[in-house]
Design a protein around this motif. Structure first.
Motif: not given
Length: 625
Positions: A368-370, A398-401, A406-407
């Motif tokens: 589902a992604g972030p 991984k998501a913020v990289a 992506f606050a």
């Protein structure tokens, strides 16, 4: 920007060393820096190094070693503490010169991209404040100053403009008239005052389809309707009433303050639905509608209905009845909307539960992604299982990289880092826990300065760093940004209790419980601690009964203190043993852990004495995190 003044610059006469040291003393004695010794140490170091002609020594490594007390093995690339503290220092200076220091003759500024201070005459500093105080997440910069750009020559005089033709004047007048009608329609609640949609119907006009790249649930608030009798109680002033349109606007505004929702702002926008078939998405979309019914006795009822746009079902409905018009309409609206938000907008509310079920049915959070990472994090906060902590942290990292904007991801990472301390979760990095947490929280605030959740996380970080003033400031800012979030109310109340403001904190806990009776277990931890501080064994034990099981370290701590207060020391010692096994720092360095959980000295002494009675020995080791 005003010319920066250093001691060997042409403007040095405006900032003698004596004047600069006087300006430094004023800042160091201010509320902004007095409560944070680390910021004061940094400012004192960089100013004195500049006055001594050692600007080349003002780098991240030397600041860490000479100002922050780090040892010679400090690695500025691995530990962001200097960049983080420099950002906080810039903000503290901005607050000071906007308030108590507004009348100072010299302004000390730390420009972005450098740790070398600038000394600005106040008359000039006001013109360049925006440039001098840009907050950053920048990498370490060399100690250099930047020369002011050459002045741009004044442009040659232009010939007078030609007189516009009458047709152009009329066209401009008609355009202004149309804009005025549109604005008037918006003010009165009409979304299409000129009937543009009806003119375009059957031609090319289509609602704007909105997609959400993060997968966060989307919600549209549809127009609230009105039915029934009198719109106000006999004799009630119009200012004491509230309307269906007013409630609708306030509900939409409140929903937009929650980071886990994406709220559509216009009736012209619709969620892009891909609910089934090839290319179907796991994201969810909802619509909220309302009916305000006026009664002949002057009261009114509000009926709300939340629909799942993917399957067309009603997933939640509720009637708020016997609401009385007149009096303080704003307070009534806020209370009503807070109750609505507690039911549908909180992480444990209807929308997130429904969205979580859809993600699970579509293949699970990993696909589902972030937003899937967000769900994994909240799943961990229901179980506190170490494996789920690892999974959540890895997913969010991984998501913020992949998306540096992506606050919400940075804010959640900060909370997960804090769990290495409060819940005994395994550490994932060599960088000190509190430094990592502060860096992530500051980044979240930088990316989303209006996010109440990011400010709440920053409050938690400051609390565990022992920074009372910063904790209160961040908590207050979070409440101002979202007064409808009962989680923020409860969390801030819990922090106040541990800081010694028990009555105020308990009042906030009660306010949150009234709006949302089914609060998460961590709220019960705060209740236990409040009753324990007051010496109320009955209330402490009653709240302790609602704490979650063996895997929640703060719960074990609270339960042990409540049992000891009630004279049940055998059960208390058993919980202390489980606490040490789950979070070993309580056994190896209890004094540091007590100081982090109970910053108020009086509360800390009471806890220290009671835990010593239960077998925890005093330690002298320093904090390792």
């Amino acid at each position: 920007m005003p010319e920066s003044t250093t001691l060997d610059s042409p403007a040095a006469g405006a900032a003698t060393p004596e004047a600069v040291r006087h300006a430094l003393a004023l800042v160091l004695g201010s509320d902004e820096l007095r409560s944070s010794p680390q910021l004061g140490n940094i400012l004192r170091f960089v100013v004195e190094a500049t006055l001594e002609g050692r600007r080349e020594a003002i780098k991240g490594y030397t600041i860490a070693v000479e100002a922050l007390g780090r040892d010679a093995s400090f690695d500025p690339q691995a530990d962001p503490i200097v960049r983080v503290e420099a950002t906080r220092l810039r903000r503290a200076l901005e607050r000071y010169y906007a308030g108590a220091g507004a009348g100072d003759e010299i302004e000390i500024a730390i420009p972005r991209g450098s740790y070398v201070p600038q000394f600005l005459p106040r008359l000039a500093a006001g013109e360049g404040a925006d440039e001098a105080f840009v907050s950053d997440g920048d990498a370490e910069a060399d100690a250099t100053t930047h020369a002011s750009p050459p002045e741009t020559p004044a442009p040659a005089a232009l010939p007078p403009p030609a007189r516009p033709r009458l047709g152009r004047v009329l066209a401009l007048a008609l355009l202004l008239l149309a804009c005025g009608i549109v604005v008037a329609g918006l003010v009165t609640g009409s979304h299409d005052p000129l009937g543009v949609r009806s003119l375009l119907a059957g031609s090319t006009w289509q609602p704007l389809e909105r997609t959400n790249r993060l997968g966060i649930p989307m919600i549209e608030v549809r127009g609230f309707e009105t039915t029934g009798g009198a719109a106000k109680a006999p004799g009630a002033a119009a200012s004491g009433d509230f309307t269906a349109e007013g409630i609708e606007v306030r509900v939409r505004d409140a929903l937009a303050r929650f980071d886990l929702l994406d709220v559509l702002a216009s009736p012209d926008a619709r969620p892009a639905l891909r609910c089934s078939g090839e290319g179907a998405a796991a994201s969810s979309a909802f619509a909220l509608g309302g009916l305000v019914e006026n009664h002949d006795d002057g009261t009114l009822s509000v009926l709300l209905r939340l629909s799942d746009l993917c399957d067309g079902t009603i997933v939640w409905s509720r009637e708020f009845d016997s609401l009385k018009r007149g009096g303080d309409a704003t307070a009534l609206e806020i209370g009503l909307v807070r109750d609505i938000m507690a039911a549908i907008a909180e992480p444990y509310g209807v929308i997130q539960a429904r969205a979580r079920a859809r993600v699970t049915a579509a293949g699970g959070p990993a696909s589902a992604g972030p937003y899937g990472c967000v769900l994994i994090a909240y799943s961990y906060w229901r179980s506190y299982l170490p494996a789920e902590h690892e999974a959540a942290q890895a997913c969010l990292e991984k998501a913020v990289a992949e998306d540096r904007t992506f606050a919400l991801g940075y804010a959640l990472l900060a909370e997960l880092s804090l769990d290495e301390i409060r819940a005994g979760a395994p550490m994932r990095a060599a960088t000190p826990t509190l430094n990592r947490a502060l860096a992530a929280a500051e980044q979240a605030v930088e990316l989303a300065p209006t996010s109440a959740f990011a400010r709440r996380v920053l409050m938690d970080v400051h609390f565990f760093r022992g920074e009372r003033a910063a904790t209160l400031a961040a908590g207050t800012a979070a409440l101002e940004l979202n007064p409808y979030d009962v989680d923020i109310i409860a969390d801030f109340g819990g922090r106040l209790i541990a800081l010694g403001e028990t009555a105020r904190g308990e009042a906030m806990l009660a306010q949150a419980a009234q709006a949302a009776p089914g609060m998460p277990p961590w709220v019960e931890y705060h209740r236990v601690i409040a009753a324990y501080i007051r010496g109320d064994a009955v209330a402490a034990m009653a709240a302790a009964d609602h704490l979650m099981g063996e895997g929640y370290a703060p719960g074990l701590l609270a339960r042990a203190l409540a049992s000891h207060l009630a004279g049940e020391d055998e059960e208390a010692r058993a919980d202390v043993s489980k606490l040490v096994a789950l979070a070993p720092a309580w056994g190896s360095d209890p004094d540091t852990m007590i100081a982090r959980f109970f910053p108020d000295a009086g509360v800390a002494r009471k806890v220290r004495a009671d835990l010593a009675d239960l077998g925890l020995k005093r330690s002298n080791s320093a904090a390792a995190n």
